[in-house]
Scaffold this motif. Structure first.
Motif, mmCIF file in Angstrom:
data_model
loop_
_atom_site.group_PDB
_atom_site.id
_atom_site.type_symbol
_atom_site.label_atom_id
_atom_site.label_comp_id
_atom_site.label_asym_id
_atom_site.label_seq_id
_atom_site.Cartn_x
_atom_site.Cartn_y
_atom_site.Cartn_z
ATOM 1 N N VAL A 88 -3.988 -10.186 10.226
ATOM 2 C CA VAL A 88 -4.134 -8.772 9.385
ATOM 3 C C VAL A 88 -3.769 -9.051 7.969
ATOM 4 O O VAL A 88 -3.339 -9.622 7.130
ATOM 5 C CB VAL A 88 -2.468 -8.350 9.849
ATOM 6 C CG1 VAL A 88 -2.670 -6.874 8.773
ATOM 7 C CG2 VAL A 88 -1.840 -7.680 11.326
ATOM 8 N N PHE A 89 -5.036 -8.410 7.619
ATOM 9 C CA PHE A 89 -4.934 -7.426 6.102
ATOM 10 C C PHE A 89 -4.614 -6.481 5.427
ATOM 11 O O PHE A 89 -3.820 -6.948 4.577
ATOM 12 C CB PHE A 89 -7.002 -8.675 5.994
ATOM 13 C CG PHE A 89 -6.897 -10.172 6.215
ATOM 14 C CD1 PHE A 89 -7.644 -10.629 4.831
ATOM 15 C CD2 PHE A 89 -6.508 -10.418 6.874
ATOM 16 C CE1 PHE A 89 -8.117 -11.770 4.414
ATOM 17 C CE2 PHE A 89 -7.364 -11.525 6.898
ATOM 18 C CZ PHE A 89 -8.220 -12.487 5.678
ATOM 19 N N GLY A 90 -5.699 -5.914 5.580
ATOM 20 C CA GLY A 90 -5.862 -4.737 4.846
ATOM 21 C C GLY A 90 -4.877 -3.477 5.597
ATOM 22 O O GLY A 90 -5.000 -3.409 7.335
ATOM 23 N N VAL A 91 -3.731 -2.229 5.033
ATOM 24 C CA VAL A 91 -3.202 -1.391 5.886
ATOM 25 C C VAL A 91 -3.644 -0.132 5.565
ATOM 26 O O VAL A 91 -3.961 -0.358 3.258
ATOM 27 C CB VAL A 91 -2.069 -1.664 5.788
ATOM 28 C CG1 VAL A 91 -1.283 -2.626 6.592
ATOM 29 C CG2 VAL A 91 -0.982 -1.558 4.715
ATOM 30 N N THR A 92 -3.417 1.378 5.164
ATOM 31 C CA THR A 92 -3.855 2.039 5.000
ATOM 32 C C THR A 92 -3.575 3.546 5.233
ATOM 33 O O THR A 92 -3.552 3.237 6.705
ATOM 34 C CB THR A 92 -5.461 2.357 4.389
ATOM 35 O OG1 THR A 92 -6.189 1.694 3.496
ATOM 36 C CG2 THR A 92 -5.211 4.127 3.659
ATOM 37 N N PHE A 114 -4.630 10.441 6.916
ATOM 38 C CA PHE A 114 -4.963 11.579 7.784
ATOM 39 C C PHE A 114 -4.248 11.456 9.023
ATOM 40 O O PHE A 114 -4.329 11.281 10.589
ATOM 41 C CB PHE A 114 -6.519 10.628 8.227
ATOM 42 C CG PHE A 114 -7.422 10.620 7.267
ATOM 43 C CD1 PHE A 114 -7.966 11.786 6.882
ATOM 44 C CD2 PHE A 114 -8.737 9.476 7.327
ATOM 45 C CE1 PHE A 114 -8.909 11.574 5.696
ATOM 46 C CE2 PHE A 114 -9.513 9.510 6.739
ATOM 47 C CZ PHE A 114 -10.097 10.599 5.869
ATOM 48 N N GLY A 115 -3.000 11.113 8.396
ATOM 49 C CA GLY A 115 -1.648 10.643 9.326
ATOM 50 C C GLY A 115 -2.036 9.898 10.342
ATOM 51 O O GLY A 115 -1.081 9.923 11.364
ATOM 52 N N ARG A 116 -2.193 8.948 10.130
ATOM 53 C CA ARG A 116 -2.341 7.734 10.792
ATOM 54 C C ARG A 116 -2.003 6.209 10.052
ATOM 55 O O ARG A 116 -2.790 6.357 8.182
ATOM 56 C CB ARG A 116 -3.715 7.832 11.139
ATOM 57 C CG ARG A 116 -3.586 8.610 12.206
ATOM 58 C CD ARG A 116 -2.979 8.269 13.872
ATOM 59 N NE ARG A 116 -3.507 9.722 14.772
ATOM 60 C CZ ARG A 116 -2.410 10.534 14.901
ATOM 61 N NH1 ARG A 116 -1.430 10.853 13.717
ATOM 62 N NH2 ARG A 116 -2.518 11.631 16.099
ATOM 63 N N LEU A 117 -1.355 5.262 10.452
ATOM 64 C CA LEU A 117 -1.694 4.268 9.771
ATOM 65 C C LEU A 117 -2.771 3.158 10.470
ATOM 66 O O LEU A 117 -3.057 2.733 12.003
ATOM 67 C CB LEU A 117 -0.366 3.003 10.049
ATOM 68 C CG LEU A 117 0.077 2.264 9.685
ATOM 69 C CD1 LEU A 117 -0.155 1.398 8.105
ATOM 70 C CD2 LEU A 117 1.436 1.540 10.445
ATOM 71 N N GLU A 131 -10.585 -4.730 4.773
ATOM 72 C CA GLU A 131 -9.646 -3.611 4.448
ATOM 73 C C GLU A 131 -10.184 -2.412 4.792
ATOM 74 O O GLU A 131 -10.989 -2.367 5.067
ATOM 75 C CB GLU A 131 -10.485 -3.883 3.126
ATOM 76 C CG GLU A 131 -9.564 -3.269 1.519
ATOM 77 C CD GLU A 131 -9.979 -3.237 0.681
ATOM 78 O OE1 GLU A 131 -9.725 -3.174 -0.379
ATOM 79 O OE2 GLU A 131 -11.468 -3.980 0.617
ATOM 80 N N VAL A 132 -9.293 -1.267 4.579
ATOM 81 C CA VAL A 132 -9.392 0.186 5.328
ATOM 82 C C VAL A 132 -9.897 0.987 4.479
ATOM 83 O O VAL A 132 -7.981 1.208 3.112
ATOM 84 C CB VAL A 132 -9.127 0.161 6.513
ATOM 85 C CG1 VAL A 132 -9.251 1.781 7.168
ATOM 86 C CG2 VAL A 132 -9.000 -0.740 7.629
ATOM 87 N N VAL A 133 -10.195 1.885 3.701
ATOM 88 C CA VAL A 133 -10.227 2.896 2.782
ATOM 89 C C VAL A 133 -10.474 4.375 3.075
ATOM 90 O O VAL A 133 -11.704 4.544 3.446
ATOM 91 C CB VAL A 133 -10.683 1.886 1.311
ATOM 92 C CG1 VAL A 133 -11.123 2.965 0.770
ATOM 93 C CG2 VAL A 133 -10.659 0.808 1.419
ATOM 94 N N ALA A 191 0.724 -1.184 0.128
ATOM 95 C CA ALA A 191 -0.307 -0.280 0.028
ATOM 96 C C ALA A 191 1.680 1.229 -0.403
ATOM 97 O O ALA A 191 2.042 1.105 0.514
ATOM 98 C CB ALA A 191 -0.332 0.017 1.317
ATOM 99 N N PRO A 192 0.597 2.191 -1.156
ATOM 100 C CA PRO A 192 1.689 3.610 -0.333
ATOM 101 C C PRO A 192 0.998 3.965 0.745
ATOM 102 O O PRO A 192 0.114 4.255 1.729
ATOM 103 C CB PRO A 192 0.889 4.231 -1.845
ATOM 104 C CG PRO A 192 -0.804 3.650 -1.521
ATOM 105 C CD PRO A 192 -0.602 2.701 -1.451
ATOM 106 N N GLY A 193 1.781 5.113 1.603
ATOM 107 C CA GLY A 193 2.425 6.266 1.983
ATOM 108 C C GLY A 193 2.993 7.365 2.074
ATOM 109 O O GLY A 193 3.188 7.591 0.871
#
Length: 467
Positions: free
Chosen positions: A407-411, A414-417, A454-456, A364-366
């Motif tokens: 753990v499945f998804g990461v995003t 808003f300044g948070r992981l 998933e978190v979007v 995932a992009p950061g």
């Protein structure tokens, strides 16, 4: 159906290969855990009392074209070519405001959308307000295996194999379903990008094809006359290159092709990235006649643009299998102008997890040069790490931000992981400071009515009231 050919002398072969996604692999693992619990009640034995031997032989890390310097990696230049799956005994944590000891989120306007699924029976969509960490659950029903996309503020769900449809949600009305449209039996849609005001392109994993679709709030009236565009010619082994991810930029669509054979890697071919002209869906001539960048690894699982005319691509290889040239995965960089592929930036064995290394199951992009990696070892223990480009082509791999079985998804938003964790007993969404690896969560686990997968981020505020 229109068929793309890599060159005039190549004819496509048809295949009916279906998907074996990362979600499917974990679904099988959860099923084994559930069976173990049942056997424990009947016989007094546990699945872990006599573990089955792994059919793998971990190898020592192989030589690579990467220079190691106190944890940093350097790009070596171009090379030729390119409700629970196992139900928890405890209830979901209650949504809550930031309390003493938790760092409040930064000021912003927006909302986090969460896809919730047990991967067996049903799914749903929930929301989290980043300003308060309050959640609003069960807002829209989805298929058990689905993925969520936000395109210019519009919300879409791709319901995968078994449902095979595209679902539009209303972000202004508690994510109410606006319409659902079939994409055809066993089409297994995996990704969606917007290419016009009301037009999108869907990757059909089960059919090895792309399809133009109509987007927007109104139910589409009919199929696009162009129909499907077959990608069969880009997998000469079995005719289905498994298009797994799409990325659109500057009039082009980049397609991540897994190119598996019976759900596994084969030595005769690795994964690839296909570059297409957005208007015609024809191969990009600047990448050579085929428009194909061939990867040194099989089973690519993610691609992230670096913002400098290059694309970072990660591959898992064969899950849980180590040591063979066709088994291992890693990371490479593709030049978007020419399609040239670098030598491996990282190999699987260099991503932690002992001699066996770790599979890259998601990317995932950061912000601030970060790319998020979800890495799994041979027992499917998953870590979340950040790969950061410090300067030029010097890269560092962080310590784990979080380590858990589910753990499945990461995003990063808003300044948070934001980390979606389905682990029984602690399932929920966890919130971290992306600048501080190894620190405890700022908030969470935030309960969202089931296992989050998933978190979007969405630009519109949630407006979730107090309870």
């Amino acid at each position: 159906m229109r068929t793309l050919h890599p060159d005039p002398n190549t004819s496509p072969r048809r295949g009916q290969l279906l998907c074996l996604s990362w979600a499917s692999a974990l679904r099988a693992a959860w099923a084994l855990l559930a069976l173990g619990a049942l056997l424990s009640q009947w016989t007094g034995c546990r699945l872990g009392d006599d573990p089955l031997p792994l059919s793998t032989t971990p190898a020592d890390p192989r030589e690579s074209d990467v220079v190691l310097d106190e944890g940093a990696h350097h790009d070596s230049g171009d090379a030729e070519g390119p409700d629970d799956a196992s139900p928890s005994d405890s209830a979901d944590p209650e949504p809550h405001d930031a309390t003493e000891g938790e760092t409040p989120p930064p000021a912003h306007e927006g909302c986090m959308l969460v896809l919730v699924s047990d991967l067996v029976q049903a799914g749903a969509v929930a929301r989290i307000d980043p300003a308060t960490y309050r959640a609003d659950s069960a807002l829209a029903s989805t298929w058990q295996d689905a993925t969520l996309r936000v395109l210019k503020g519009e919300v879409y769900v791709l319901n995968r194999l078994g449902a095979d449809n595209l679902q539009a949600l209303d972000p202004t009305d508690r994510l109410r379903t606006l319409w659902q449209r079939s994409l055809g039996p066993r089409s297994n849609p995996w990704d969606l990008v917007r290419v016009g005001e009301r037009e999108g392109v869907v990757a059909l994993y089960g059919r090895g094809a792309l399809r133009r679709v109509t987007l927007g709030g109104a139910l589409p009236a009919a199929e696009d006359p162009l129909g499907d565009v077959s990608l069969a010619a880009f997998d000469p082994v079995d005719g289905n290159p498994e298009p797994a991810q799409l990325w659109r930029a500057e009039g082009r669509i980049y397609v991540l092709l897994q190119r598996l054979v019976r759900f596994a890697c084969r030595a005769e071919q690795g994964g690839a990235v296909l570059a297409l002209d957005e208007a015609t869906l024809s191969p990009l001539t600047s990448w050579g006649q085929s428009g194909l960048a061939k990867l040194p690894f099989c089973n690519p699982t993610g691609m992230v643009p670096l913002g400098d005319g290059r694309l970072l691509v990660g591959a898992a290889g064969n899950y849980r299998v180590r040591g063979g040239e066709s088994d291992d995965g890693g990371l490479v960089i593709i030049d978007l102008d020419t399609g040239a592929v670098t030598s491996p930036l990282y190999r699987e064995a260099q991503l932690g997890g002992g001699e066996g290394g770790r599979d890259i199951v998601r990317m995932a992009p950061g912000e601030e040069g970060r790319t998020w990696l979800v890495l799994a070892d041979e027992s499917f223990l998953v870590e979340v790490r950040a790969l950061t480009r410090q300067s030029g082509d010097v890269w560092t791999l962080s310590e784990p931000y979080w380590r858990a079985e589910g753990v499945f998804g990461v995003t990063e938003a808003f300044g948070r992981l934001w980390v979606a964790d389905t682990t029984p007993g602690q399932r929920g969404v966890l919130v971290f400071d992306p600048r501080v690896p190894g620190a405890p969560p700022i908030a969470g686990p935030i309960g969202v009515g089931g296992p989050p997968v998933e978190v979007v981020a969405h630009p519109q505020p949630c407006d979730i009231g107090t309870r």
